[in-house]
Design a protein around this motif. Structure first.
Motif, PDB file in Angstrom:
ATOM      1  N   SER A   1       0.687  -1.148   0.086  1.00  0.00           N
ATOM      2  CA  SER A   1       0.063  -0.011  -0.157  1.00  0.00           C
ATOM      3  C   SER A   1       0.925   1.148   0.140  1.00  0.00           C
ATOM      4  O   SER A   1       0.496   2.256  -0.755  1.00  0.00           O
ATOM      5  N   ALA A   2       2.241   1.288   0.511  1.00  0.00           N
ATOM      6  CA  ALA A   2       2.921   2.397   0.794  1.00  0.00           C
ATOM      7  C   ALA A   2       3.490   2.732  -0.421  1.00  0.00           C
ATOM      8  O   ALA A   2       3.434   3.869  -1.047  1.00  0.00           O
TER       9      ALA A   2
ATOM     10  N   PRO B   1      -0.434   4.133   5.006  1.00  0.00           N
ATOM     11  CA  PRO B   1      -0.462   2.778   4.605  1.00  0.00           C
ATOM     12  C   PRO B   1      -0.594   1.611   5.936  1.00  0.00           C
ATOM     13  O   PRO B   1      -0.879   0.579   5.980  1.00  0.00           O
TER      14      PRO B   1
END
Length: 271
Positions: free
Chosen positions: A142-143, A225
């Protein structure tokens, strides 16, 4: 050997009794995984610090005597189920009890196959001693995606898919749509105990999947995230609410009940 002969040989193998039994075993190992996740959720509700997801369940099993062997057995079941779903996607149902062969059914079958491939990969990783936390992997991915606008858009699409899948599970449980998945449905026989398991299990699993989708949306909007940690994050967020221990215990029990329904599917599922 000609391509047509290979195809016909593959179809005969897919229709074999042994192949079907392998796929049914996939339901058994799926049930075991859901039971473990449900037990972890209840344990966390009473103060444990375990990860409440597939990686937490697999890590817990790996630490038990004979756990590595059990993980290899689970991986075989996941692979068998993945292969069965691929067969459904490519050739449609293989028996008189088969589901319809619509394009949507085939796409859904391929999606489920991908899930089982991922499960088998994770299980083999823990069996080899190299398994990783699902939550940490989700947060790391996600990051990376949050660093760009297309990446954020992809996360939102993934969240919408999760919300749709979760909502479908709840709908299927409430409307008893799971009856179409069973070879026989007798309310006076096996149905007396299968139906309650399916209703509670589908609704509980659907709600947890919706929770995961909501967290992905929140994490993306906030560019955080650390909140996109999958099932573990969703259930622990639930546990942090007022009366969280009770809510988390109920959620864990529901996921475990879905695991029991998976055992019923091993016997009664249309394949």
């Amino acid at each position: 050997m000609r391509t047509g002969e290979v195809g016909r040989g593959a179809r005969r193998a897919a229709r074999s009794r042994g192949f079907e039994r392998g796929a049914r075993f996939g339901h058994v190992v799926s049930g075991v995984l859901h039971l473990l996740i449900g037990m972890l959720a209840v344990a966390v509700a009473f103060g444990s610090r375990e990860n409440i997801d597939q990686s937490g369940a697999l890590a817990t099993l790996a630490d038990k005597p004979g756990g590595r062997i059990a993980l290899w057995v689970l991986s075989v079941g996941f692979v068998a189920m993945a292969l069965w779903r691929v067969v459904e996607a490519v050739w449609g149902g293989q028996s008189e009890h088969a589901r319809s062969n619509s394009p949507l059914d085939r796409v859904k079958a391929m999606g489920i196959a991908a899930v089982y491939v991922g499960l088998s990969y994770s299980t083999i990783g823990f069996a080899l001693g190299s398994g990783k936390s699902s939550g940490e992997q989700n947060a790391a991915l996600s990051a990376r995606l949050m660093q760009s606008l297309p990446g954020k858009a992809l996360l939102i699409v993934a969240a919408l898919i999760l919300l749709g899948v979760g909502g479908y599970h709840v709908y299927k449980g409430v409307t008893r749509g799971f009856r179409d998945d069973l070879t026989t449905y007798d309310r006076t026989g096996a149905g007396r105990w299968i139906e309650p398991l399916a209703v509670v299990g589908y609704v509980a699993k659907g709600i947890t999947i919706v929770g995961v989708g909501i967290l992905v949306v929140i994490a993306t909007v906030r560019s955080d995230p650390s909140q996109a940690t999958g099932l573990d994050g969703a259930l622990k967020t639930l546990g942090a609410q007022p009366f969280g221990a009770v809510l988390l215990t109920c959620a864990g029990a529901g996921v475990a009940i879905y695991g029991l329904y998976c055992f019923a599917m091993a016997r009664y599922a249309k394949m």
